[in-house]
Scaffold this motif. Structure first.
Motif, PDB file in Angstrom:
ATOM      1  N   THR A 221      74.173  45.781  40.608  1.00 62.36           N
ATOM      2  CA  THR A 221      73.246  44.695  40.915  1.00 62.36           C
ATOM      3  C   THR A 221      73.507  44.137  42.305  1.00 62.36           C
ATOM      4  O   THR A 221      72.563  43.929  43.079  1.00 62.36           O
ATOM      5  CB  THR A 221      73.362  43.580  39.855  1.00 62.36           C
ATOM      6  OG1 THR A 221      73.082  44.151  38.571  1.00 62.36           O
ATOM      7  CG2 THR A 221      72.400  42.455  40.131  1.00 62.36           C
TER       8      THR A 221
ATOM      9  N   ASN B  87      70.861  44.373  45.381  1.00 58.09           N
ATOM     10  CA  ASN B  87      70.406  43.135  46.033  1.00 58.09           C
ATOM     11  C   ASN B  87      70.584  43.234  47.543  1.00 58.09           C
ATOM     12  O   ASN B  87      69.714  42.813  48.307  1.00 58.09           O
ATOM     13  CB  ASN B  87      71.149  41.919  45.488  1.00 58.09           C
ATOM     14  CG  ASN B  87      70.642  41.496  44.129  1.00 58.09           C
ATOM     15  OD1 ASN B  87      69.502  41.745  43.767  1.00 58.09           O
ATOM     16  ND2 ASN B  87      71.501  40.858  43.353  1.00 58.09           N
TER      17      ASN B  87
ATOM     18  N   ASP C 188      68.012  45.568  48.821  1.00 52.94           N
ATOM     19  CA  ASP C 188      66.706  44.914  48.815  1.00 52.94           C
ATOM     20  C   ASP C 188      66.529  44.056  50.063  1.00 52.94           C
ATOM     21  O   ASP C 188      65.451  44.046  50.663  1.00 52.94           O
ATOM     22  CB  ASP C 188      66.557  44.071  47.550  1.00 52.94           C
ATOM     23  CG  ASP C 188      65.140  43.569  47.354  1.00 52.94           C
ATOM     24  OD1 ASP C 188      64.189  44.345  47.587  1.00 52.94           O
ATOM     25  OD2 ASP C 188      64.981  42.401  46.970  1.00 52.94           O
TER      26      ASP C 188
END
Length: 189
Positions: free
Chosen positions: A117, A121, A124
């Motif tokens: 995660t 992130n 992203d």
């Protein structure tokens, strides 16, 4: 196995007696991932499933892996993407794994959920900055394509439409003035 592979293996067998049994044993015992289609193998599909599952994890509804989003991505990239976008996407799979290894010291598949995660992130944020500054002729960022295909694949799947969204198999009339209660799921189309 096709004829070309069979001839190649026979040549290796005959040459193996000259070169040595060690080389032959190494080549024969190395597992190769199965081809899914012309662009992807099963290892890549498994990685795409894990990326999608990290983006849309299972909670009280099934996650992206349950909707087989990785398989969906392979079909969409092969059938609908331009050759340039296909190259960016395929290269992006290995780039993602290499960047994760650089950041976490291990490949994406070997990371735990928290590391995955945090890594996605950061990726992203990178793709948002890239998309903001890119010129119209520049290709999309590979992670942009992965996110878009994850959402499209999940919410158009049977699992996504029936478990995550509200779905009516045979809809009735259109009612543009329905009441909304906080927390209601969106309607599947």
């Amino acid at each position: 196995m096709n004829r070309r592979e069979a001839i190649s293996k026979v040549a290796w067998i005959l040459g193996g007696t000259v070169i040595g049994a060690e080389l032959f044993a190494d080549l024969a015992c190395t597992p190769r991932p199965d081809k899914v289609n012309d662009l992807f193998d099963s290892d890549q599909v498994a990685l795409l499933d894990e990326v999608a599952e990290t983006i849309l994890p299972a909670t009280n509804t099934p996650g992206a892996k349950a909707a087989k989003v990785g398989q969906f991505m392979t079909v969409m990239v092969l059938d609908c993407y331009t050759p340039e976008d296909q190259k960016v996407f395929i290269k992006g799979i290995s780039d993602l794994d290499e960047a994760c290894k650089k950041e976490n010291g291990k490949k994406f598949m070997d990371c735990d959920a928290k590391q995955r995660t945090a890594f996605l992130n950061r990726l992203d944020q990178e793709q948002k900055a890239y998309q903001k500054d890119k010129k119209p002729e520049d290709p999309n960022h590979y992670f942009t394509m992965m996110k878009q295909l994850t959402l499209l694949g999940f919410f158009t799947s049977e699992v996504g439409a029936t478990k995550a969204l509200r779905y009516v198999a045979i809809p009735g009339k259109y009612d543009g003035c329905t009441t909304y209660k906080k927390g209601d799921r969106a309607w599947a189309t």
